[in-house]
Design an enzyme around this catalytic site. Structure first.
Site, short mmCIF file in Angstrom:
data_model
loop_
_atom_site.label_atom_id
_atom_site.label_comp_id
_atom_site.label_asym_id
_atom_site.label_seq_id
_atom_site.Cartn_x
_atom_site.Cartn_y
_atom_site.Cartn_z
N PRO A 292 -4.73 4.41 -2.04
CA PRO A 292 -4.55 5.46 -1.03
C PRO A 292 -5.77 5.77 -0.16
O PRO A 292 -5.62 6.44 0.86
CB PRO A 292 -4.15 6.68 -1.86
CG PRO A 292 -4.64 6.41 -3.23
CD PRO A 292 -4.61 4.93 -3.41
N TYR A 384 -8.93 3.21 10.83
CA TYR A 384 -8.48 4.49 10.28
C TYR A 384 -7.37 5.10 11.14
O TYR A 384 -6.35 5.56 10.60
CB TYR A 384 -9.68 5.44 10.20
CG TYR A 384 -9.47 6.62 9.29
CD1 TYR A 384 -9.77 6.55 7.92
CD2 TYR A 384 -8.99 7.82 9.78
CE1 TYR A 384 -9.59 7.64 7.09
CE2 TYR A 384 -8.80 8.92 8.95
CZ TYR A 384 -9.10 8.82 7.60
OH TYR A 384 -8.91 9.89 6.78
P1 FAD Z 1 9.25 5.53 -0.69
O1 FAD Z 1 8.69 6.74 -0.06
O2 FAD Z 1 8.86 5.22 -2.09
O3 FAD Z 1 10.84 5.64 -0.59
C1 FAD Z 1 11.71 4.78 -1.31
C2 FAD Z 1 13.00 5.51 -1.60
O4 FAD Z 1 13.92 4.60 -2.19
C3 FAD Z 1 12.80 6.65 -2.59
O5 FAD Z 1 13.31 7.84 -2.03
C4 FAD Z 1 13.57 6.20 -3.82
O6 FAD Z 1 14.15 7.28 -4.53
C5 FAD Z 1 14.62 5.27 -3.23
N1 FAD Z 1 15.13 4.26 -4.17
C6 FAD Z 1 14.43 3.50 -5.04
N2 FAD Z 1 15.25 2.69 -5.74
C7 FAD Z 1 16.52 2.95 -5.30
C8 FAD Z 1 17.81 2.44 -5.66
N3 FAD Z 1 17.96 1.49 -6.60
N4 FAD Z 1 18.90 2.93 -5.02
C9 FAD Z 1 18.76 3.88 -4.04
N5 FAD Z 1 17.56 4.39 -3.67
C10 FAD Z 1 16.45 3.93 -4.29
N6 FAD Z 1 0.30 6.97 2.84
C11 FAD Z 1 -0.19 7.30 4.06
O7 FAD Z 1 0.19 6.65 5.06
N7 FAD Z 1 -1.08 8.32 4.25
C12 FAD Z 1 -1.54 9.05 3.19
O8 FAD Z 1 -2.30 10.01 3.40
C13 FAD Z 1 -1.07 8.71 1.87
N8 FAD Z 1 -1.48 9.42 0.80
C14 FAD Z 1 -0.89 9.18 -0.42
C15 FAD Z 1 -1.28 9.97 -1.48
C16 FAD Z 1 -0.69 9.78 -2.73
C17 FAD Z 1 -1.12 10.64 -3.88
C18 FAD Z 1 0.34 8.78 -2.91
C19 FAD Z 1 1.03 8.59 -4.25
C20 FAD Z 1 0.71 7.99 -1.84
C21 FAD Z 1 0.10 8.17 -0.60
N9 FAD Z 1 0.47 7.39 0.51
C22 FAD Z 1 -0.09 7.65 1.74
C23 FAD Z 1 1.46 6.31 0.37
C24 FAD Z 1 2.87 6.72 0.83
O9 FAD Z 1 3.29 7.89 0.19
C25 FAD Z 1 3.87 5.57 0.60
O10 FAD Z 1 3.33 4.38 1.08
C26 FAD Z 1 5.24 5.84 1.28
O11 FAD Z 1 5.98 6.77 0.54
C27 FAD Z 1 6.08 4.57 1.42
O12 FAD Z 1 7.32 4.86 2.00
P2 FAD Z 1 8.61 4.00 1.69
O13 FAD Z 1 9.70 4.60 2.53
O14 FAD Z 1 8.32 2.56 1.82
O15 FAD Z 1 8.91 4.22 0.13
C1 DHB Z 2 -4.54 12.22 2.18
C2 DHB Z 2 -4.32 11.15 1.35
C3 DHB Z 2 -5.08 10.02 1.50
O1 DHB Z 2 -4.89 8.96 0.71
C4 DHB Z 2 -6.06 9.93 2.48
O2 DHB Z 2 -6.82 8.82 2.58
C5 DHB Z 2 -6.27 11.01 3.31
C6 DHB Z 2 -5.49 12.15 3.17
C7 DHB Z 2 -3.73 13.44 2.02
O3 DHB Z 2 -2.90 13.49 1.10
O4 DHB Z 2 -3.92 14.38 2.79
#
Ligand code: FAD
Ligand code: DHB
Length: 393
Positions: A292, A384
């Protein structure tokens, strides 16, 4: 049920895809495992890069983000209690980031989709994807103990790291890459005004810390912890005391307040080098995970969707499969860039070896170089805020 594009997952990638296709008159149905409350309550990303902002604007779905999101024109980087500032606008020709919760973006997109009378099945589990090597793939699903089938022209697996999309891709069709980092993040949300106007990433001999925020009254902070740590070992007092040590800077003070959310996230880099097999296409965390540091995950997921939309629009409007064929490579160029940047930021600011070791000296050498080099600052700034789509052509 029948539709043109069957979407698995109502996270940011699935919801952007659905709303975008609608704009072009392409039908989609979404299947989501969890409840609406669960998806909208899941605390994750907060950093929205310039490309993502531009896409939400193009979709006409950025009204609340523009009102409630907080625009940042720079970031602070800190090393051994010394702090520098990277000004984005000045180094990137005016590009910025916005702080706005991922769950708020998902909520805005879900509201727009449902208000428009479109279909999204919550609490519905996709169990199997079949016939994606033919022109009529099918998603088998389960809802309330009953089985159903969604027939479509294409399946978009936007189902995150634990979904079925990646597991369904033929094993021989891709290579995978993995790094597991020897540390995790303990993240908190606290009811206290942020102690900073822009984010602070810090290396300290006790480990990494990040000060982010969600609003004028809510702060979001992270500390590096060991992989086997439990939140039970981290009292509020211990968290605040560690954060104020690690973020310390002369004349600056960290404000403390009640913590209302605490969770630990492991850090990994994961990649597969094919995002498509026949009429099954993957986007977002289904295909790649970045650590992250640098806030790339959600932004990358939405960038994949841009290429997927281009491919579907070309197919439905001009009957061309060219962009479907180049989908993997079009998306991979940005994904590898983000993998490198996220790995770079992680290694620069986390404690990886003893304070004073050779690894530490290299980290410090990078930071010292950053202080004096506009070119190096620009490298960080442009990655960034997110490189424009044209840069990868
Ligand atoms: P997801 O958000 O994981 O969505 C996938 C969906 O599919 C979920 O709702 C799930 O329930 C559903 N699903 C799964 N399997 C099935 C199934 N079999 N049938 C039906 N539905 C299903 N990214 C940033 O860009 N900026 C940030 O600041 C940042 N900070 C982060 C901080 C933390 C602590 C974490 C954990 C992550 C962070 N990320 C950040 C990463 C970001 O949250 C993920 O990359 C993002 O959620 C990806 O989106 P997605 O739609 O690909 O997947
Ligand atoms: C946040 C998360 C990140 O991983 C980052 O690089 C900056 C901000 C956030 O949750 O706000």
């Amino acid at each position: 049920i029948k539709t043109q594009v069957g979407i698995i997952g109502a996270g940011p990638s699935g919801m952007v895809l659905a709303n975008w296709l609608k704009k072009y008159g392409i039908d989609a149905v979404i299947i989501e495992l969890r409840s609406r409350e669960y998806v909208e309550g899941r605390v994750r990303a907060g950093l929205v890069e310039q490309n993502t902002k531009d896409i939400l604007k193009e979709l006409g779905l950025d009204a609340r983000m523009k009102k409630e999101g907080i625009v940042h024109d720079g970031v602070y980087l800190s090393f051994d209690e010394e702090r520098i500032h990277i000004p984005f606008g000045e180094l990137t020709g005016g590009r910025t980031i916005t702080i706005y919760g991922q769950q708020e973006i998902t909520k805005d997109l879900t509201d727009a989709w449902l208000d428009g009378g479109e279909t999204l099945h919550f609490e519905t589990k996709a169990t199997k994807i079949i016939d994606f090597d033919t022109k009529s793939p099918k998603i088998h699903f389960e809802k309330d103990g009953e089985e159903g089938i969604l027939e479509c022209d294409f399946v978009a697996a936007c189902d995150g790291f634990h979904g079925i999309g990646r597991k369904t891709l033929p094993k021989k069709s891709f290579q995978s890459y993995d790094i597991t980092y020897p540390f995790s993040w303990l993240g908190i949300l606290a009811n206290v005004a942020p102690s900073t106007d822009e984010l602070i990433y810090a290396y300290h001999e006790n480990g990494f810390a990040l000060h982010s925020l969600r609003s004028e009254t809510v702060s979001r902070l992270y500390v590096q912890v060991d992989n086997d740590e439990s939140v039970d070992n981290w009292s509020d007092d211990r968290i605040w005391s560690e954060l104020s040590k690690r973020l310390a800077n002369l004349g600056w003070e960290l404000k403390e307040g009640p913590i209302f959310e605490k969770s630990i996230t492991p850090m990994r880099s994961h990649m597969i080098d094919s995002l498509r097999s026949g009429r099954l296409l993957l986007a977002g965390d289904a295909a790649h995970i970045v650590p992250p540091t640098g806030g790339k995950g959600m932004n990358l997921a939405i960038a994949d969707v841009k290429h997927m939309v281009d491919a579907f629009v070309a197919y439905y409007k001009t009957n061309s499969e060219t962009l479907l064929d180049t989908y993997t490579n079009d998306a991979l160029r940005r994904i590898w860039r983000a993998q490198d940047f996220s790995n770079f930021m992680t290694k620069l600011f986390h404690k990886q070896d003893a304070h004073g070791s050779f690894t530490y000296r290299l980290q410090k050498a990078k930071f010292d170089y950053l202080k004096v080099s506009r070119a190096y600052k620009t490298t960080i700034a442009e990655n960034y805020v997110g490189l424009p789509f044209e840069s990868f052509k």
